[in-house]
Write a protein that holds these residues in place. Structure first.
Motif, short mmCIF file in Angstrom:
data_model
loop_
_atom_site.label_atom_id
_atom_site.label_comp_id
_atom_site.label_asym_id
_atom_site.label_seq_id
_atom_site.Cartn_x
_atom_site.Cartn_y
_atom_site.Cartn_z
N LEU A 58 -9.02 46.02 -42.41
CA LEU A 58 -8.87 46.37 -43.82
C LEU A 58 -10.19 46.13 -44.55
CD1 LEU A 58 -5.38 44.74 -44.42
CD2 LEU A 58 -5.88 47.18 -44.19
N THR B 280 -6.20 52.91 -46.41
CA THR B 280 -6.29 52.75 -44.97
C THR B 280 -4.99 53.25 -44.35
OG1 THR B 280 -7.71 50.82 -45.24
CG2 THR B 280 -6.66 51.12 -43.10
N THR B 281 -5.09 54.18 -43.40
CA THR B 281 -3.91 54.78 -42.79
C THR B 281 -3.68 54.18 -41.42
OG1 THR B 281 -5.20 56.60 -41.86
CG2 THR B 281 -4.24 56.92 -44.04
N ARG C 121 0.27 53.77 -45.26
CA ARG C 121 -0.96 53.83 -46.05
C ARG C 121 -1.08 52.55 -46.87
NH1 ARG C 121 0.67 59.21 -46.89
NH2 ARG C 121 1.39 58.69 -49.00
N LEU D 144 -5.56 45.98 -37.23
CA LEU D 144 -6.03 46.86 -38.28
C LEU D 144 -7.14 46.20 -39.10
CD1 LEU D 144 -5.53 49.62 -39.67
CD2 LEU D 144 -3.95 48.43 -41.21
#
Length: 198
Positions: A102, A73-74, A64, A100
């Protein structure tokens, strides 16, 4: 004098913890995933040290990434074969972390796992094979699955159907063994021929 018999009371068996959670605060806010990699690696080092201490292993974790004023954000990660090797977790984290998205700079990282399993070491190979890099099939599939996505690597699943094109299905869920039907398939799927009325 009389002897006194004291009955021993067995102590309850100590159960190892079944979860792990640790947080790493960043010295400066950043949205650069390359900068986040070593701090996440430190969390994996701490988790694997706890796993060795309790003779356990793990196959699912969740990272996390916390932000100011926004939900975290996981990033869930899962392995086909559980491990307590921190280096392997670091390698598997690299590509998902690069992809990812973000929404904002990260202030701290939390690593959580609720999937502690009893550690069962694999038997070592008696003969050293040339060209073997030590990468198992499960490790290779994990790397390909993280690179190609959850549906990028499929395993065959047998279905009870006599039609070959419908007797199998691709499944993204890991299966230890694919069980094939033991009965022989019919060569002729139609009913017995009947005379036509003339």
């Amino acid at each position: 004098g009389r002897g006194v018999c004291i009955r021993d009371t067995p102590h309850p068996r100590r159960q190892p913890p079944v979860h792990f959670s640790a947080t790493q605060e960043l010295p400066a806010e950043t949205a650069d995933t390359a900068y986040l990699q070593p701090y996440a690696g430190c969390l994996f080092d701490a988790m694997c040290a706890a796993l060795r201490q309790h003779d356990a292993t793990v196959g699912k974790v969740e990272l996390r990434f916390r932000h100011h004023g926004l939900p975290p954000t996981t990033l869930p990660l899962g392995l086909l074969a559980p491990t307590r090797d921190a280096q392997r977790w670091r390698q598997l984290l690299h590509e998902p972390l690069q992809r990812l998205a973000l929404p904002q700079a990260v202030t701290e990282i939390t690593l959580t796992s609720n999937d502690f399993l009893r550690y069962a070491p694999l038997p070592a190979d008696l003969f050293e094979r040339s060209g073997n890099s030590g990468e198992t099939l499960a490790t290779l599939m994990d790397r390909l699955r993280l690179r190609l996505g959850g549906r990028g690597i499929l395993r065959l699943r047998a279905l009870p159907d006599h039609r070959p094109e419908r007797a199998w299905r691709g499944s993204a869920h890991p299966q230890r063994r694919v069980r094939l039907p033991t009965a022989t398939r019919p060569l002729w799927v139609r009913g017995p021929p009947a005379p036509l009325p003339v």
